[in-house]
Write a protein that holds these residues in place. Structure first.
Motif, short mmCIF file in Angstrom:
data_model
loop_
_atom_site.label_atom_id
_atom_site.label_comp_id
_atom_site.label_asym_id
_atom_site.label_seq_id
_atom_site.Cartn_x
_atom_site.Cartn_y
_atom_site.Cartn_z
N LEU A 253 -6.04 11.63 -6.42
CA LEU A 253 -6.69 10.32 -6.46
C LEU A 253 -5.78 9.18 -6.03
O LEU A 253 -6.20 8.02 -6.02
CB LEU A 253 -7.20 10.03 -7.89
CG LEU A 253 -8.17 11.07 -8.48
CD1 LEU A 253 -8.55 10.68 -9.91
CD2 LEU A 253 -9.42 11.20 -7.61
N ALA A 254 -4.56 9.50 -5.69
CA ALA A 254 -3.57 8.51 -5.26
C ALA A 254 -3.32 7.45 -6.34
O ALA A 254 -3.01 6.30 -6.04
CB ALA A 254 -4.00 7.83 -3.96
N GLU A 255 -3.46 7.85 -7.62
CA GLU A 255 -3.16 6.93 -8.70
C GLU A 255 -1.65 6.77 -8.84
O GLU A 255 -0.89 7.72 -8.64
CB GLU A 255 -3.75 7.43 -10.02
CG GLU A 255 -5.27 7.37 -10.08
CD GLU A 255 -5.80 7.73 -11.44
OE1 GLU A 255 -4.99 7.99 -12.36
OE2 GLU A 255 -7.04 7.75 -11.60
N ARG A 256 -1.25 5.58 -9.19
CA ARG A 256 0.17 5.30 -9.30
C ARG A 256 0.76 5.91 -10.57
O ARG A 256 0.14 5.86 -11.63
CB ARG A 256 0.37 3.77 -9.33
CG ARG A 256 1.82 3.34 -9.42
CD ARG A 256 1.91 1.84 -9.60
NE ARG A 256 3.25 1.41 -9.93
CZ ARG A 256 3.56 0.28 -10.52
NH1 ARG A 256 2.59 -0.55 -10.86
NH2 ARG A 256 4.81 -0.05 -10.77
N ILE A 257 1.95 6.53 -10.43
CA ILE A 257 2.69 6.98 -11.60
C ILE A 257 3.61 5.85 -12.03
O ILE A 257 4.44 5.38 -11.25
CB ILE A 257 3.53 8.24 -11.28
CG1 ILE A 257 2.61 9.40 -10.87
CG2 ILE A 257 4.36 8.65 -12.49
CD1 ILE A 257 3.36 10.66 -10.51
N HIS A 258 3.46 5.39 -13.25
CA HIS A 258 4.19 4.21 -13.70
C HIS A 258 5.61 4.59 -14.13
O HIS A 258 5.92 5.77 -14.38
CB HIS A 258 3.42 3.55 -14.83
CG HIS A 258 2.03 3.15 -14.42
ND1 HIS A 258 1.77 2.05 -13.64
CD2 HIS A 258 0.84 3.77 -14.62
CE1 HIS A 258 0.47 1.99 -13.40
NE2 HIS A 258 -0.11 3.01 -13.99
N ARG A 259 6.44 3.58 -14.20
CA ARG A 259 7.86 3.82 -14.43
C ARG A 259 8.10 4.61 -15.71
O ARG A 259 8.90 5.54 -15.74
CB ARG A 259 8.60 2.48 -14.50
CG ARG A 259 10.10 2.61 -14.63
CD ARG A 259 10.76 1.26 -14.64
NE ARG A 259 10.44 0.51 -13.40
CZ ARG A 259 10.75 -0.76 -13.20
NH1 ARG A 259 11.39 -1.44 -14.17
NH2 ARG A 259 10.45 -1.36 -12.07
#
Length: 278
Positions: A253-259
């Motif tokens: 889904l191209a969701e961002r992986i957060h820090r």
């Protein structure tokens, strides 16, 4: 080491099942998804029966049925928890409780960890929280009801794992069959009672069935891991299942992986390495 690898496989399968189930629930009411996933899960375990065997002793049936009730309760409490939100606060609470309670049970039953395990286990618990946390520190504070539901969901997930662990080691897949039959009966009954509220949308059949198959595989791998290793280690590694969901969401889904989640993934890798040395 075998138990560790099996637990990692269980964690990955749980994470993939949650991802596919979540996608399916976007297309129709979640109970419609369960109406497909539950029979698919049961079918997989029936197919495994001739391969792995099953001894339907009273203990196997009892502990299996108890795990099924806990599984159904976990499902209801988890979705109610996430509906109330905020997810990025409540999801880590649920994951931490689901990991910590089996660890406590294992330690009370006399399991012991080496020096590496005493470092790796707390790191793994930290990783569970970081990986399952959503983005942003500026979220609303959860209500007391939402926190209680989050603890309840985590406890129900933990009890499902503990009950499976208590089943006799020579019972084969009997506890899984009993548990899946009970949980399927409960959720399908709930779906029938609420049928008019489920809307007219058709469920995503392939996604829902795949989620059910993976959930059965995850349960089987956990059961095998718990029979060949310590519950304290197996449960906390299994509780890293959000990592699989996060990675799939990033890739598909191209969701961002957060820090914080990246830190959690790194922490998980270190923790697993330490636990492998135990």
């Amino acid at each position: 080491m075998i138990a560790l690898l099996l637990a990692l496989g269980s964690s990955l399968a749980y994470g993939c099942a949650d991802f596919l189930g979540g996608l399916g629930a976007r297309k129709a009411h979640v109970l419609r998804t369960v109406m497909i996933a539950a029979p698919a899960s049961l079918a997989v375990e029936v197919l495994l029966w001739p391969l792995l065997g099953a001894t339907f002793s009273p203990a196997a049936l009892g502990w299996g049925a108890a795990s099924g009730i806990a599984s159904a309760a976990a499902f209801a409490l988890l979705y109610q928890t996430l509906a109330l939100g905020p997810m990025n606060v409540l999801s880590p609470v649920t994951a931490l409780v689901s990991a910590a309670l089996p660890v406590a049970v294992g330690l009370l039953q006399g399991e012991h960890l080496g020096a590496a395990g005493l470092i790796g286990l707390p790191l793994a618990l930290v990783a569970v929280v970081l990986v399952s946390a959503g983005h942003g520190a500026h979220s609303a504070r959860p209500s007391r009801t939402a926190l209680l539901l989050a603890f309840g969901a985590g406890a129900a997930i933990a009890l499902q794992l503990v009950f499976l662990h208590q089943a006799p080691a020579d019972s084969g897949v009997a506890p899984l069959l009993a548990g899946r039959t009970v949980s399927s009966a409960i959720t399908l009954t709930a779906a029938a009672l609420m049928f008019r509220r489920l809307g007219s949308e058709r469920p995503a059949y392939a996604l829902s069935a795949a989620a059910g198959v993976l959930d059965s595989l995850a349960n089987l791998l956990f059961l095998l891991a718990a029979r060949s290793g310590d519950l304290t280690v197996v449960a906390v590694i299994t509780a890293l299942y959000p990592a699989g969901t996060v990675l799939l969401a990033r890739g598909v889904l191209a969701e961002r992986i957060h820090r914080g989640q990246l830190v959690g993934l790194g922490t998980a890798a270190v923790a697993v390495s330490l636990l492998a040395l135990t």
